[in-house]
Design a protein around this motif. Structure first.
Motif, PDB file in Angstrom:
ATOM      1  N   ILE A 122       0.827  -1.208   0.000  1.00 17.18           N
ATOM      2  CA  ILE A 122       0.000   0.000   0.000  1.00 17.18           C
ATOM      3  C   ILE A 122       0.862   1.258   0.000  1.00 17.18           C
ATOM      4  CG2 ILE A 122      -0.262  -0.074   2.512  1.00 17.18           C
ATOM      5  CD1 ILE A 122      -3.164   1.193   1.823  1.00 17.18           C
ATOM      6  N   ILE A 123       0.396   2.252  -0.751  1.00 13.74           N
ATOM      7  CA  ILE A 123       1.018   3.574  -0.761  1.00 13.74           C
ATOM      8  C   ILE A 123      -0.080   4.573  -0.435  1.00 13.74           C
ATOM      9  CG2 ILE A 123       2.193   5.337  -2.132  1.00 13.74           C
ATOM     10  CD1 ILE A 123       3.206   3.036  -3.940  1.00 13.74           C
ATOM     11  N   ALA A 146       3.474   8.156   1.742  1.00 12.89           N
ATOM     12  CA  ALA A 146       3.859   9.095   0.694  1.00 12.89           C
ATOM     13  C   ALA A 146       2.787  10.161   0.587  1.00 12.89           C
ATOM     14  CB  ALA A 146       4.024   8.361  -0.631  1.00 12.89           C
ATOM     15  N   GLU A 147       3.163  11.382   0.912  1.00 15.57           N
ATOM     16  CA  GLU A 147       2.180  12.458   0.904  1.00 15.57           C
ATOM     17  C   GLU A 147       2.527  13.572  -0.075  1.00 15.57           C
ATOM     18  OE1 GLU A 147       2.029  13.270   5.106  1.00 15.57           O
ATOM     19  OE2 GLU A 147       0.592  11.656   5.416  1.00 15.57           O
ATOM     20  N   SER A 148       3.513  13.337  -0.951  1.00 17.66           N
ATOM     21  CA  SER A 148       3.838  14.298  -2.008  1.00 17.66           C
ATOM     22  C   SER A 148       3.977  13.527  -3.316  1.00 17.66           C
ATOM     23  CB  SER A 148       5.145  15.029  -1.700  1.00 17.66           C
ATOM     24  OG  SER A 148       6.252  14.148  -1.828  1.00 17.66           O
ATOM     25  N   ARG A 149       3.836  14.220  -4.427  1.00 14.62           N
ATOM     26  CA  ARG A 149       3.941  13.563  -5.733  1.00 14.62           C
ATOM     27  C   ARG A 149       5.278  12.837  -5.877  1.00 14.62           C
ATOM     28  NH1 ARG A 149       3.252  12.400 -10.801  1.00 14.62           N
ATOM     29  NH2 ARG A 149       4.712  12.980 -12.414  1.00 14.62           N
ATOM     30  N   GLU A 150       6.359  13.474  -5.456  1.00 10.04           N
ATOM     31  CA  GLU A 150       7.687  12.877  -5.598  1.00 10.04           C
ATOM     32  C   GLU A 150       7.793  11.569  -4.818  1.00 10.04           C
ATOM     33  OE1 GLU A 150       7.230  16.189  -4.630  1.00 10.04           O
ATOM     34  OE2 GLU A 150       7.523  16.892  -6.683  1.00 10.04           O
ATOM     35  N   LYS A 151       7.288  11.561  -3.587  1.00  9.68           N
ATOM     36  CA  LYS A 151       7.354  10.350  -2.757  1.00  9.68           C
ATOM     37  C   LYS A 151       6.444   9.251  -3.294  1.00  9.68           C
ATOM     38  CE  LYS A 151      10.329  11.551   0.341  1.00  9.68           C
ATOM     39  NZ  LYS A 151      11.613  10.863   0.424  1.00  9.68           N
ATOM     40  N   VAL A 152       5.246   9.624  -3.752  1.00  9.78           N
ATOM     41  CA  VAL A 152       4.326   8.629  -4.325  1.00  9.78           C
ATOM     42  C   VAL A 152       4.962   8.002  -5.563  1.00  9.78           C
ATOM     43  CG1 VAL A 152       2.085   8.261  -5.435  1.00  9.78           C
ATOM     44  CG2 VAL A 152       2.234   9.707  -3.408  1.00  9.78           C
ATOM     45  N   LEU A 153       5.513   8.835  -6.438  1.00  9.42           N
ATOM     46  CA  LEU A 153       6.135   8.341  -7.667  1.00  9.42           C
ATOM     47  C   LEU A 153       7.349   7.469  -7.368  1.00  9.42           C
ATOM     48  CD1 LEU A 153       5.922   8.310 -10.706  1.00  9.42           C
ATOM     49  CD2 LEU A 153       7.274  10.413 -10.765  1.00  9.42           C
ATOM     50  N   GLU A 154       8.149   7.870  -6.392  1.00 13.15           N
ATOM     51  CA  GLU A 154       9.317   7.068  -5.995  1.00 13.15           C
ATOM     52  C   GLU A 154       8.883   5.685  -5.515  1.00 13.15           C
ATOM     53  OE1 GLU A 154      12.340   7.022  -2.196  1.00 13.15           O
ATOM     54  OE2 GLU A 154      11.692   8.975  -2.951  1.00 13.15           O
ATOM     55  N   ALA A 155       7.879   5.635  -4.641  1.00 13.44           N
ATOM     56  CA  ALA A 155       7.388   4.357  -4.124  1.00 13.44           C
ATOM     57  C   ALA A 155       6.755   3.530  -5.240  1.00 13.44           C
ATOM     58  CB  ALA A 155       6.381   4.601  -3.005  1.00 13.44           C
ATOM     59  N   PHE A 156       5.973   4.171  -6.100  1.00 17.30           N
ATOM     60  CA  PHE A 156       5.317   3.477  -7.223  1.00 17.30           C
ATOM     61  C   PHE A 156       6.369   2.831  -8.126  1.00 17.30           C
ATOM     62  CE2 PHE A 156       3.613   3.551 -11.568  1.00 17.30           C
ATOM     63  CZ  PHE A 156       2.474   2.784 -11.404  1.00 17.30           C
ATOM     64  N   ASN A 157       7.409   3.570  -8.457  1.00 20.35           N
ATOM     65  CA  ASN A 157       8.456   3.035  -9.330  1.00 20.35           C
ATOM     66  C   ASN A 157       9.194   1.866  -8.690  1.00 20.35           C
ATOM     67  OD1 ASN A 157       7.923   4.764 -11.467  1.00 20.35           O
ATOM     68  ND2 ASN A 157       9.381   6.297 -10.780  1.00 20.35           N
ATOM     69  N   ARG A 158       9.436   1.935  -7.382  1.00 21.45           N
ATOM     70  CA  ARG A 158      10.102   0.816  -6.695  1.00 21.45           C
ATOM     71  C   ARG A 158       9.214  -0.413  -6.653  1.00 21.45           C
ATOM     72  NH1 ARG A 158      12.146   2.761  -1.052  1.00 21.45           N
ATOM     73  NH2 ARG A 158      10.019   2.130  -0.842  1.00 21.45           N
ATOM     74  N   VAL A 159       7.935  -0.215  -6.364  1.00 20.83           N
ATOM     75  CA  VAL A 159       7.020  -1.350  -6.206  1.00 20.83           C
ATOM     76  C   VAL A 159       6.734  -2.034  -7.540  1.00 20.83           C
ATOM     77  CG1 VAL A 159       4.662  -1.985  -5.549  1.00 20.83           C
ATOM     78  CG2 VAL A 159       5.969  -0.459  -4.113  1.00 20.83           C
ATOM     79  N   THR A 160       6.713  -1.269  -8.615  1.00 19.18           N
ATOM     80  CA  THR A 160       6.445  -1.859  -9.932  1.00 19.18           C
ATOM     81  C   THR A 160       7.718  -2.372 -10.588  1.00 19.18           C
ATOM     82  OG1 THR A 160       6.582   0.311 -11.002  1.00 19.18           O
ATOM     83  CG2 THR A 160       4.387  -0.470 -10.355  1.00 19.18           C
ATOM     84  N   GLY A 161       8.860  -2.159  -9.936  1.00 21.64           N
ATOM     85  CA  GLY A 161      10.115  -2.637 -10.490  1.00 21.64           C
ATOM     86  C   GLY A 161      10.732  -1.685 -11.493  1.00 21.64           C
ATOM     87  N   ARG A 162      10.138  -0.506 -11.663  1.00 22.00           N
ATOM     88  CA  ARG A 162      10.640   0.469 -12.633  1.00 22.00           C
ATOM     89  C   ARG A 162      11.793   1.274 -12.076  1.00 22.00           C
ATOM     90  NH1 ARG A 162       5.491   3.630 -14.904  1.00 22.00           N
ATOM     91  NH2 ARG A 162       6.988   5.248 -14.427  1.00 22.00           N
TER      92      ARG A 162
END
Length: 110
Positions: A5-6, A25-41
């Motif tokens: 979960i993010i 993650a409460e900012s766009r940068e943190k959400v995107l960072e977590a999303f990229n790590r979780v999806t393997g990107r």
């Protein structure tokens, strides 16, 4: 099946109590960072042996910060499957519910 979960602090904490890993993650940068790590990107999660989740849960607020990236990922049809949930503050105004999306997609009232 592995979940991740993010979202905001309270939601992530609640899911952690249920055994689901997550990232606050409460900012766009943190959400995107977590999303990229979780999806393997953007590299692995916390360790090289840790497997990628099959289901990624995003709060609606977090999802709204990365709409384009989320849509691109969903079009690829790869895992993790992305599921959006409302935050503790309720649904984001103007956001379709799952029922509305199904009704619109297949024309059947659920």
């Amino acid at each position: 099946m592995k979940f991740y979960i993010i979202g905001d602090r309270e939601i992530v904490l609640a899911f952690r109590l249920a055994g689901v890993s997550g990232f606050v993650a409460e900012s766009r940068e943190k959400v995107l960072e977590a999303f990229n790590r979780v999806t393997g990107r953007g590299g692995a999660l916390s360790s090289p042996v840790e497997e990628l989740p099959k289901v990624l849960i995003l709060t609606e607020e977090a999802a709204s910060m990365i709409e384009e990236e989320e849509l691109d990922w969903q079009k690829k049809g790869k895992f993790p499957l992305i599921v959006e949930i409302p935050s503790l503050n309720g649904s984001v105004a103007g956001k379709k519910s799952l029922t509305d999306a199904i009704r619109e997609a297949i024309g059947v009232q659920v």
